[in-house]
Scaffold this motif. Sequence first.
Motif, PDB file in Angstrom:
ATOM      1  N   LYS A   1       0.823  -1.222   0.000  1.00  0.00           N
ATOM      2  CA  LYS A   1       0.000   0.000   0.000  1.00  0.00           C
ATOM      3  C   LYS A   1       0.848   1.259   0.000  1.00  0.00           C
ATOM      4  O   LYS A   1       0.426   2.285  -0.505  1.00  0.00           O
ATOM      5  N   ASN A   2       2.018   1.194   0.592  1.00  0.00           N
ATOM      6  CA  ASN A   2       2.937   2.321   0.449  1.00  0.00           C
ATOM      7  C   ASN A   2       4.343   1.925   0.861  1.00  0.00           C
ATOM      8  O   ASN A   2       4.546   0.918   1.540  1.00  0.00           O
ATOM      9  N   ILE A   3       5.303   2.725   0.406  1.00  0.00           N
ATOM     10  CA  ILE A   3       6.691   2.587   0.825  1.00  0.00           C
ATOM     11  C   ILE A   3       7.101   3.957   1.339  1.00  0.00           C
ATOM     12  O   ILE A   3       6.903   4.964   0.655  1.00  0.00           O
ATOM     13  N   LEU A   4       7.640   4.008   2.554  1.00  0.00           N
ATOM     14  CA  LEU A   4       7.995   5.299   3.141  1.00  0.00           C
ATOM     15  C   LEU A   4       9.453   5.295   3.561  1.00  0.00           C
ATOM     16  O   LEU A   4       9.930   4.324   4.129  1.00  0.00           O
ATOM     17  N   LEU A   5      10.126   6.393   3.280  1.00  0.00           N
ATOM     18  CA  LEU A   5      11.462   6.595   3.811  1.00  0.00           C
ATOM     19  C   LEU A   5      11.435   7.943   4.527  1.00  0.00           C
ATOM     20  O   LEU A   5      11.291   8.991   3.894  1.00  0.00           O
ATOM     21  N   LEU A   6      11.504   7.884   5.855  1.00  0.00           N
ATOM     22  CA  LEU A   6      11.420   9.098   6.663  1.00  0.00           C
ATOM     23  C   LEU A   6      12.739   9.327   7.388  1.00  0.00           C
ATOM     24  O   LEU A   6      13.546   8.409   7.520  1.00  0.00           O
ATOM     25  N   ASP A   7      12.941  10.565   7.858  1.00  0.00           N
ATOM     26  CA  ASP A   7      14.166  10.818   8.623  1.00  0.00           C
ATOM     27  C   ASP A   7      13.878  10.628  10.119  1.00  0.00           C
ATOM     28  O   ASP A   7      12.784  10.210  10.504  1.00  0.00           O
ATOM     29  N   SER A   8      14.843  10.936  10.946  1.00  0.00           N
ATOM     30  CA  SER A   8      14.699  10.622  12.368  1.00  0.00           C
ATOM     31  C   SER A   8      13.741  11.568  13.083  1.00  0.00           C
ATOM     32  O   SER A   8      13.502  11.433  14.266  1.00  0.00           O
ATOM     33  N   GLU A   9      13.201  12.546  12.358  1.00  0.00           N
ATOM     34  CA  GLU A   9      12.161  13.380  12.957  1.00  0.00           C
ATOM     35  C   GLU A   9      10.797  13.082  12.327  1.00  0.00           C
ATOM     36  O   GLU A   9       9.817  13.781  12.592  1.00  0.00           O
ATOM     37  N   GLY A  10      10.767  12.090  11.478  1.00  0.00           N
ATOM     38  CA  GLY A  10       9.507  11.719  10.842  1.00  0.00           C
ATOM     39  C   GLY A  10       9.217  12.501   9.579  1.00  0.00           C
ATOM     40  O   GLY A  10       8.145  12.387   9.009  1.00  0.00           O
ATOM     41  N   LYS A  11      10.186  13.305   9.123  1.00  0.00           N
ATOM     42  CA  LYS A  11       9.957  14.068   7.881  1.00  0.00           C
ATOM     43  C   LYS A  11      10.252  13.185   6.676  1.00  0.00           C
ATOM     44  O   LYS A  11      11.076  12.287   6.730  1.00  0.00           O
ATOM     45  N   ARG A  12       9.597  13.524   5.562  1.00  0.00           N
ATOM     46  CA  ARG A  12       9.755  12.730   4.351  1.00  0.00           C
ATOM     47  C   ARG A  12      11.139  12.864   3.736  1.00  0.00           C
ATOM     48  O   ARG A  12      11.639  13.973   3.580  1.00  0.00           O
TER      49      ARG A  12
ATOM     50  N   ALA B   1      -0.824  12.317   8.051  1.00  0.00           N
ATOM     51  CA  ALA B   1      -1.315  11.797   9.326  1.00  0.00           C
ATOM     52  C   ALA B   1      -0.885  10.345   9.503  1.00  0.00           C
ATOM     53  O   ALA B   1      -0.460   9.923  10.582  1.00  0.00           O
ATOM     54  N   PHE B   2      -0.962   9.576   8.417  1.00  0.00           N
ATOM     55  CA  PHE B   2      -0.539   8.182   8.502  1.00  0.00           C
ATOM     56  C   PHE B   2       0.961   8.099   8.818  1.00  0.00           C
ATOM     57  O   PHE B   2       1.378   7.341   9.689  1.00  0.00           O
ATOM     58  N   GLU B   3       1.752   8.924   8.119  1.00  0.00           N
ATOM     59  CA  GLU B   3       3.197   8.894   8.346  1.00  0.00           C
ATOM     60  C   GLU B   3       3.526   9.262   9.791  1.00  0.00           C
ATOM     61  O   GLU B   3       4.373   8.640  10.423  1.00  0.00           O
TER      62      GLU B   3
ATOM     63  N   THR C   1       5.486   7.735  15.068  1.00  0.00           N
ATOM     64  CA  THR C   1       5.459   7.792  16.533  1.00  0.00           C
ATOM     65  C   THR C   1       5.250   6.406  17.141  1.00  0.00           C
ATOM     66  O   THR C   1       5.825   6.088  18.168  1.00  0.00           O
ATOM     67  N   LYS C   2       4.445   5.577  16.486  1.00  0.00           N
ATOM     68  CA  LYS C   2       4.209   4.247  17.046  1.00  0.00           C
ATOM     69  C   LYS C   2       5.464   3.384  17.046  1.00  0.00           C
ATOM     70  O   LYS C   2       5.593   2.462  17.837  1.00  0.00           O
TER      71      LYS C   2
ATOM     72  N   HIS D   1      20.858   4.192  10.742  1.00  0.00           N
ATOM     73  CA  HIS D   1      21.288   5.538  11.121  1.00  0.00           C
ATOM     74  C   HIS D   1      20.066   6.432  11.349  1.00  0.00           C
ATOM     75  O   HIS D   1      19.196   6.081  12.117  1.00  0.00           O
ATOM     76  N   ASP D   2      20.018   7.560  10.615  1.00  0.00           N
ATOM     77  CA  ASP D   2      18.895   8.470  10.839  1.00  0.00           C
ATOM     78  C   ASP D   2      17.794   8.267   9.807  1.00  0.00           C
ATOM     79  O   ASP D   2      16.980   9.154   9.581  1.00  0.00           O
ATOM     80  N   LEU D   3      17.758   7.092   9.183  1.00  0.00           N
ATOM     81  CA  LEU D   3      16.707   6.833   8.193  1.00  0.00           C
ATOM     82  C   LEU D   3      15.754   5.740   8.684  1.00  0.00           C
ATOM     83  O   LEU D   3      16.189   4.724   9.231  1.00  0.00           O
ATOM     84  N   HIS D   4      14.464   5.966   8.510  1.00  0.00           N
ATOM     85  CA  HIS D   4      13.449   4.996   8.903  1.00  0.00           C
ATOM     86  C   HIS D   4      12.752   4.482   7.647  1.00  0.00           C
ATOM     87  O   HIS D   4      12.123   5.257   6.931  1.00  0.00           O
ATOM     88  N   PHE D   5      12.883   3.176   7.384  1.00  0.00           N
ATOM     89  CA  PHE D   5      12.288   2.545   6.195  1.00  0.00           C
ATOM     90  C   PHE D   5      10.994   1.837   6.594  1.00  0.00           C
ATOM     91  O   PHE D   5      10.993   1.059   7.549  1.00  0.00           O
TER      92      PHE D   5
END
Lengths: 186, 887
Positions: free
Chosen positions: A17-28, A46-48, A53-54, A80-84
């Motif tokens: 349904k989606n692929i997200l790569l966010l930084d360590s503050e939750g930004k895209r 809102a989903f991101e 946070t979860k 590191h500072d990337l959230h996949f």
Amino acid sequence: MGHEFRDYSRESCPTVKNILLLDSEGKRVAVKYYSDDWQTHAAKLAFEKSVFTKTLKTNARSEAEITMFDGYIVVYKFIHDLHFFVTAGDDENELILASVLQGFTESVALLLRNDVEKRTALENLDLILLCIDEIVDGGIILETDPNNIAGKVATNAVDGAVPFSEQTISQALATAREHLARSLLK
Amino acid sequence: MAQPMLKKDDDRDDEVDYHPFFGIEKGAVLQEARVFNDPQIDPRRCSQVITKVLYILNQGDTLTQIEGTEVFFSVTKLFQSKDPGLRRMMYLMIKELSPSAGEVIMVTSSLMKDMNSKTDMYRANAIRVLSRIIDGTILAQIERYLKQAIVDKNPVVASAALVSGIHLLQTSPEVVKRWSNEVQEAVQSRASLVQFHALALLYQIRQHDRLAVTKLVTSLTKGSVRSPLAQCLLIRYASQVIRESGANQAGERPHFDYLESCLRHKAEMVILEAARAITELSGVTSRELTPAITVLQLFLSSSKPVLRFAAVRTLNKVAMTHPLAVTNCNIDMESLISDSNRSIATLAITTLLKTGNESSVDRLMKQITNFMADIADEFKIVVVDAIRSLCLKFPLKYRSLMNFLSNILREEGGFEYKKAIVDSIVTLIRDIPEAKEIGLFHLCEFIEDCEFTYLSTQILHLMGNEGPRTSDPSKYIRYVYNRVILENATVRAAAVSTLAKFGALVDSLKPRIFVLLRRCLFDSDDEVRDRATLYLKVLGGEAVVGETEKETNEFLFGSFDIPLVNLEASLKNYEPSETPFDISSVPREVRSQPLAEKKAAGKKPTGPAGPTSGPVVSAIDAYEKSLSSIPEFAAFGKLFKSSAPVELTEAETEYAVSVVKHIYDGHVILQFNCSNTIPEQLLENVTVLIDASEAEDFAEVYTKPLRSLPYDSPGQTFVAFEKPDGVPAVGKFSNILKFIVKEVDPASGEVEEDGVEDEYQLEELEVTYADYMLKVPVSNFRNAWEGMDPESERVDEYGLGARESLAEAVNAVISILGMHPCEGTEVVANNSRSHTCLLSGVFIGNVKVLVRLSFGISGPKEVAMKLAVRSDDPDVSDRIHEIVASG
């Protein structure tokens, strides 16, 4: 094209349904949605935020982690500072999703030559976007093997001079393995 | 962290704000995009600009239509460049811009050229881009190439074509279905992903052809599929075939051996898919389950969280229907309670709660207590729900479970969580008599320090109903009165009502209650003062609300069973006059939405005098008004029930007719809603000719024709029948629409003078017992049931024969009776062997009826049912049995 997204039933095919790569503050850093579940930009953000946070307090560094909420399962890994993140409906096979996530993280590692962090990712955003494009097409899994994904992206690199010209894929993989082993020993 | 890493972090501190796209702005980037138009293309520069545009879009910014078109046109100029990297970025850009049909034409020829290029990467990508943006006509031009690409020796090209096929199947199925042969060839590909994509497409092409799917599964399960992803698909298709083949073969299931063999596959995703498929088989036996449970148990101790999660989630589901099959995993499951992934821990706990036996409850509760402190509210709610069902399963253990609930009630938590706990305690109080006093006591303590008004009032209400019936009611008074002193007005008002209930039921407490209520007369809030005044008068015998003490109690404790929306609508309609508002005139039927013909009814020449009131008027009100305005119907008395409209014509026929059945004590009116969908016709003198020979108790008394029915302007005709008073007569009616048809010139609207008589066959309609039953909910079924005279109870057992499923049998009985299912009991858990369903309603003659249905199913789908009825009139209880016996 209003019908860019199509949701396939479970009987048909595993669907991302989606692929997200966010930084360590939750930004895209880079995101790609394949589903109509989030129709507006606000719904996506809102989903991101909710995913970020979860999962923030969990330790998803050595092994991929998983969570379930609001009818979705999300597999994720932090480097590191990337959230996949990779998201699917909650009736999806978790291990198929995990293979997509693995394809994503490891091909990014290959393409960024193990320098997996936000700054490098942004500097090579073209590679990251191409990488996502090679993994999933309209929600359908296109390729999960990190070498194949990185290979397809790298042969297209501008000028043929950027990352992979001086390093073959097998070499890159070897350094990746070595690096992985070292980080495990720490 | 290793040394070099640290050093690097230090370096970065100096330029912590560095961001390659810092301060990037859409307008400036679009300016930069002019570089695409340069005669000398600089591939590197252009790629960078494309990346910037993609970055902006990715951050959620959008281009206006003009901006999008402009960028699109300049990007198409870049096809002149031979640079592969730039080309790749262009493909991405074109997909992202999703061009309009007119723009697509600009790029199709370039993309088609790429599709036939020698470079595989160009071909694969051009196919993916094209299939994403084209429409049917262009598809016809490139179909030939796509078909070839499917069987291309380069797997990337083949996959691109196959995945495009999956997408195109949604918009142009007739084209994609022609590729069947090529796709079938691709299923045999040695490349694992090609096989996966080919199988997915082949199935989707054939999915509506059951026989073809069965053949596909039978041939492929013999072993030519190598790709794990394709194997997962095949498992899904095989379970689909199993599902559809049903349980007609005794014992052996087709393809079960295949599923079982997949449990030994080397890829974990295949093992999981197969194990899950087996556990989800309908009517799965424990022998079939065992091998699947065994592999899942191994996963439980994996080092990978995803694997543990997948296993525990599956086992959790199995535990709902086959708790015994999962008990073998209990030891592994217990060690997961401390899993660092809280989703896994919660699933483990709730599984254990489902599979645990009576002796393990105490130990389990101890482990959970430690666990509760560090999980989020949403997980806690899941655990609380599981504990409630556990307690209902082992009522003897109520003491330790109740203690657990009261402990967590005292800890921090949000509203939803606290509500889940309170609801659980209330359920236990209701269902386990021994737990009542201890439960009430815990709730009393809770409201001493409860920040949620909603929960406080709920608990006070419950205490008023249950507290006076305990062994020592006086000990609750202090808790209740404390609320009057300390709380906000809403809670204070609720507490006053609770006090009054103690006063009414416990004579020894009456004097003390009087003292407390009198103090409330000085409250600052008028609702509190009003309630105190009212109750003082009622309890003191000054105000007469009923002849006897029983009626006084009915006034205090009776449940309020009138839907609030209906009451609101009736109150708005009420005009102050000599006649007082009569609450019994408020319709009790729950109506979901007001029906459309209300408007049409208002337009009729004989329509209600004066404007109809606001939109909140329920449909039944509207019906009643429009019917009572027809003089012939005025003497029928009060309308008891109006059915939902039933269509008597197929969709999209010349004339659309639906019927609404209006039930009165001694009459039935059939209201035919007609509409004329032919612009060239005007219908006049429209009636419905009814043959009631299969409806013996009915005698036609009056027909009200519809004078004229122009195109697209619906109208009604009515037929009234007499039937024996108060008797739920049933029967079948066959109907013919009769009318005079006149030609109309649609252009001028002129109508021909002469008409022709004509008729039109309508479908049959039936008046059933359900038409005499109002769906009226009760707020608390158990209280309502106990409040009814046990003498009125009629119990009998019925065999319902072989049914499709338990759920189907339950629904059939509910619809025969036409009653309101209470407390969600119309939902039957999957795979359950027995079910209890609670129904409530009001039968014609305003007789309240409650029904308790107990269903059981035996091996070969034989369903048996025990039916217990209580009602205000024992004759009606008998009648309900007759209805079921004849249904």
